[in-house]
Design a protein around this motif. Sequence first.
Motif, mmCIF file in Angstrom:
data_model
loop_
_atom_site.group_PDB
_atom_site.id
_atom_site.type_symbol
_atom_site.label_atom_id
_atom_site.label_comp_id
_atom_site.label_asym_id
_atom_site.label_seq_id
_atom_site.Cartn_x
_atom_site.Cartn_y
_atom_site.Cartn_z
ATOM 1 N N PRO A 1 26.755 20.465 -26.495
ATOM 2 C CA PRO A 1 25.927 19.386 -27.049
ATOM 3 C C PRO A 1 24.445 19.703 -26.980
ATOM 4 N N GLY A 2 23.693 19.223 -27.953
ATOM 5 C CA GLY A 2 22.244 19.338 -27.940
ATOM 6 C C GLY A 2 21.630 18.126 -27.266
ATOM 7 N N ILE A 3 20.342 18.211 -26.986
ATOM 8 C CA ILE A 3 19.667 17.108 -26.294
ATOM 9 C C ILE A 3 18.870 16.221 -27.250
ATOM 10 N N LEU A 4 18.868 16.557 -28.543
ATOM 11 C CA LEU A 4 18.077 15.793 -29.512
ATOM 12 C C LEU A 4 18.888 14.663 -30.135
ATOM 13 N N ILE A 5 18.341 13.461 -30.072
ATOM 14 C CA ILE A 5 18.894 12.305 -30.783
ATOM 15 C C ILE A 5 18.017 12.041 -31.999
ATOM 16 N N VAL A 6 18.617 12.063 -33.179
ATOM 17 C CA VAL A 6 17.895 11.775 -34.420
ATOM 18 C C VAL A 6 18.371 10.422 -34.940
ATOM 19 N N GLU A 7 17.513 9.439 -34.936
ATOM 20 C CA GLU A 7 17.887 8.102 -35.404
ATOM 21 C C GLU A 7 17.839 8.031 -36.923
ATOM 22 N N HIS A 8 18.524 7.036 -37.478
ATOM 23 C CA HIS A 8 18.474 6.813 -38.920
ATOM 24 C C HIS A 8 17.069 6.408 -39.336
ATOM 25 N N MET A 9 16.722 6.695 -40.583
ATOM 26 C CA MET A 9 15.472 6.218 -41.180
ATOM 27 C C MET A 9 15.763 4.908 -41.913
ATOM 28 N N PHE A 10 15.196 3.812 -41.421
ATOM 29 C CA PHE A 10 15.368 2.519 -42.081
ATOM 30 C C PHE A 10 14.073 2.104 -42.763
ATOM 31 N N PRO A 11 14.169 1.591 -43.993
ATOM 32 C CA PRO A 11 12.946 1.134 -44.665
ATOM 33 C C PRO A 11 12.323 -0.045 -43.927
ATOM 34 N N ILE A 12 11.012 -0.017 -43.782
ATOM 35 C CA ILE A 12 10.303 -1.136 -43.179
ATOM 36 C C ILE A 12 10.272 -2.259 -44.209
ATOM 37 N N CYS A 13 10.931 -3.368 -43.887
ATOM 38 C CA CYS A 13 11.101 -4.452 -44.850
ATOM 39 C C CYS A 13 11.372 -5.752 -44.105
ATOM 40 N N MET A 14 11.483 -6.824 -44.841
ATOM 41 C CA MET A 14 11.705 -8.151 -44.260
ATOM 42 C C MET A 14 13.006 -8.196 -43.464
ATOM 43 N N GLU A 15 14.067 -7.613 -44.015
ATOM 44 C CA GLU A 15 15.376 -7.684 -43.370
ATOM 45 C C GLU A 15 15.433 -6.874 -42.073
ATOM 46 N N TYR A 16 14.640 -5.816 -41.992
ATOM 47 C CA TYR A 16 14.707 -4.942 -40.815
ATOM 48 C C TYR A 16 13.630 -5.272 -39.778
ATOM 49 N N LYS A 17 12.793 -6.249 -40.078
ATOM 50 C CA LYS A 17 11.626 -6.553 -39.236
ATOM 51 C C LYS A 17 11.996 -6.794 -37.780
ATOM 52 N N GLU A 18 13.048 -7.564 -37.522
ATOM 53 C CA GLU A 18 13.390 -7.911 -36.141
ATOM 54 C C GLU A 18 13.843 -6.708 -35.320
ATOM 55 N N TYR A 19 14.196 -5.606 -35.974
ATOM 56 C CA TYR A 19 14.640 -4.402 -35.259
ATOM 57 C C TYR A 19 13.502 -3.413 -35.020
ATOM 58 N N LEU A 20 12.316 -3.701 -35.555
ATOM 59 C CA LEU A 20 11.181 -2.795 -35.416
ATOM 60 C C LEU A 20 10.456 -3.000 -34.087
ATOM 61 N N PRO A 21 9.834 -1.930 -33.555
ATOM 62 C CA PRO A 21 8.942 -2.114 -32.405
ATOM 63 C C PRO A 21 7.784 -3.043 -32.787
#
Length: 276
Positions: free
Chosen positions: A126-146
């Motif tokens: 296993p590698g040590i790198l975690i690559v997260e999905h790219m989500f568009p910054i938008c109204m629906e995704y706002k609550e999941y953003l930092p």
Amino acid sequence: MKNFIIEGTIKALTPIFHGGDEKTGSTPVLRTIMMYVEGLGEVAIPYYSGNAFRGKGRRLLIKDFIDHLDYEIKNSKLYHVLYSGGLLETSDKETGIINLEMRKKIRTLLPPIALLGTSIGNQIIPGILIVEHMFPICMEYKEYLPEKYKNMKQTEISVRTFTDQSFFTRRDDLREERNKEQQAIQMKVDYECFIPGTTFYHRLVLQIPTELQISTLGRMIKLMIELPYLGGKSASGDGKVKFEYENVPKDKLYLDFIEENKEKIITFLKELEEVL
């Protein structure tokens, strides 16, 4: 050492296509995932997968690594081990049982593999790198953003504002005699895409890395910035992006490591080619 995190945004400068398994008629559509959004319930959010991003980064990083070594891969299995994460196969050979010394050499002498992982024989490293999905910054995704990204203007706009349909044509350019009733075939293909101006939130995480592994990630990001294209159809104009990451490490330590250990790395790659 703690986990090392890089986060930031990736902005589409041209349309981006990243298809899923579904089609609307003959039209390929963007990959989507259902997400629960407060006040809206379940919503299908189009996104760019971490796996696709990781694959692009791996290919660039490994090619750069091999080029710096001035090494020619002669064994197709070693090629797959490095470039595509290996091939799982049942084996009674040395490749089927990786000893601890071999694992140590892989992690020590091949920093890109320590980062991204691979499989050899029927063993997974296993590698040590975690690559997260790219989500568009938008109204629906706002609550999941930092928090620091929640005030961006895009968070007031619905995600489907950032998608549209583009198209390309395929023509039959075969130069041969035809009957009068026959015509050259031309086909228009529509596909769904993210529009230019779409901004994605993205994060990369290294799990308890060494300084060398952090520098290796810095090299991968630098290579992606130098060739800033993601998704399909990039050969014909799509997929150009602008990376705006915070806290990108320098790649000098990684490049110095390759130069200082060049002979050891080449010797080890030759050993791998013999046992694969």
